[in-house]
Write an enzyme that holds these catalytic residues in place. Sequence first.
Site, PDB file in Angstrom:
ATOM      1  N   HIS A 146      50.014  31.720   7.507  1.00 26.99           N
ATOM      2  CA  HIS A 146      48.845  31.500   6.881  1.00 26.99           C
ATOM      3  C   HIS A 146      48.195  30.110   7.420  1.00 26.99           C
ATOM      4  O   HIS A 146      49.123  29.447   7.951  1.00 26.99           O
ATOM      5  CB  HIS A 146      49.034  31.569   5.605  1.00 26.99           C
ATOM      6  CG  HIS A 146      49.532  32.950   5.016  1.00 26.99           C
ATOM      7  ND1 HIS A 146      50.335  33.268   4.745  1.00 26.99           N
ATOM      8  CD2 HIS A 146      48.131  33.762   4.039  1.00 26.99           C
ATOM      9  CE1 HIS A 146      50.408  34.699   4.164  1.00 26.99           C
ATOM     10  NE2 HIS A 146      49.204  34.699   3.618  1.00 26.99           N
ATOM     11  N   LYS A 176      47.727  26.628   2.898  1.00 25.49           N
ATOM     12  CA  LYS A 176      48.367  27.507   1.990  1.00 25.49           C
ATOM     13  C   LYS A 176      49.535  26.787   1.860  1.00 25.49           C
ATOM     14  O   LYS A 176      50.538  26.419   2.924  1.00 25.49           O
ATOM     15  CB  LYS A 176      48.332  28.900   2.326  1.00 25.49           C
ATOM     16  CG  LYS A 176      49.066  29.698   1.454  1.00 25.49           C
ATOM     17  CD  LYS A 176      49.178  31.097   1.877  1.00 25.49           C
ATOM     18  CE  LYS A 176      49.661  32.262   1.081  1.00 25.49           C
ATOM     19  NZ  LYS A 176      49.287  31.998  -0.496  1.00 25.49           N
TER      20      LYS A 176
END
Length: 309
Positions: free
Chosen positions: A192, A196
């Site tokens: 990601h 994140k």
Amino acid sequence: MQQQLRCSRVASSRITPRTRTSMVVMASAKPKLQLMVNSCTGKMGQAVAEAALRAGVELVPYTLCGPADVATNATVNVAGHALTLVPPSTRDAVVEELKGRYPHLLMVDYTLPDAIHSMVDFYVKHRTPFVMGTTGGDRAKIAAQVEASKVYAVIAPNMGKQIVAFQATMDLMAKSFPGAFSGYKLRVVESHQSTKKDTSGTAKAVVQSFVELGVPFDVSQIELVREPKAQMEVMKVPADAINGHAYHTYQLVSGDGTVMFEFQHNVIGRTTYAEGTVDAALFLAGRIDANDDKTLYNMIDVLRAGAMR
Ligand SMILES: NC(=O)C1=CN([C@@H]2O[C@H](COP(=O)(O)OP(=O)(O)OC[C@H]3O[C@@H](n4cnc5c(N)ncnc54)[C@H](OP(=O)(O)O)[C@@H]3O)[C@@H](O)[C@H]2O)C=CC1
Ligand SMILES: O=C(O)C1=N[C@H](C(=O)O)C[C@H](O)C1
């Protein structure tokens, strides 16, 4: 909306008792919904508010934000609509006022794992129905709290229709054939955007099915890729998706190494989650209109109800 229009065109050209019934159902199926999307200063909040506008849903012009200093009446822009920022210091009073102004108020939450418990406490305290896509926190505790409160909610770590179908399929396989993969080794890798901080909530949920299929695995074994260089070179994430992607690979290898299964879902951007969130909000508004006894749902419930476009 497009589906409804198409449906009524078909119905008017070939009206049978059966299609007439479906027309009535479609006509009365539009639920009452005034959607307040929180955290519109964030990536998912912004994407969901845009998707709501695209779907013709009434967007409440306020959005809860984080505790950073916010000037009075500061706004965030969503596709030309100014939404007033509501910080934690004023949100209790503002929401009580909004409940009076918007009788069909329903909230969407894409805040952060650190804030998830305080957000759930907030929705329960004010009894505002909500769709929550935020990951992290103690999921079992949240589910028990919301269930006990009887506040209507959809809570899920992934709102993308096909990924929800994949989750449901894995769950079905685990329930139908428990232990079918015993002796196999599992490797889970997820990549990601570097902002994140937590482990993918989707990966954690899918791992549960593999455990039921007989593969011992702890969510701490999930491998996180957050470095752009590795994302491009190893995971093959396109350079222009480094700031917004979700690549997941689940690999199962038999004990003797002769059989390998690999499941992969790679998403660029956030449209699929945003569209699914609007589906969830419309679904939940329908359940509220129907005064359903069941109040807590996940996205598999939304998918099973045929409520995803
Ligand atoms: N279920 C799904 O399908 C998906 C889930 N997610 C999950 O959604 C969450 C958010 O992701 P993303 O949008 O990328 O994150 P961002 O960092 O872009 O946005 C986070 C937002 O949360 C707000 N916020 C932080 N603390 C509070 C608080 N106490 N009260 C109110 N608002 C607060 C921030 O506001 P401010 O700017 O004021 O700090 C900001 O708007 C993550 O948990 C992610 O995993 C993401 C994609 C899909
Ligand atoms: O933060 C994200 O981006 C995403 N979060 C969710 C998760 O943690 O599983 C869903 C998707 O992976 C995107």
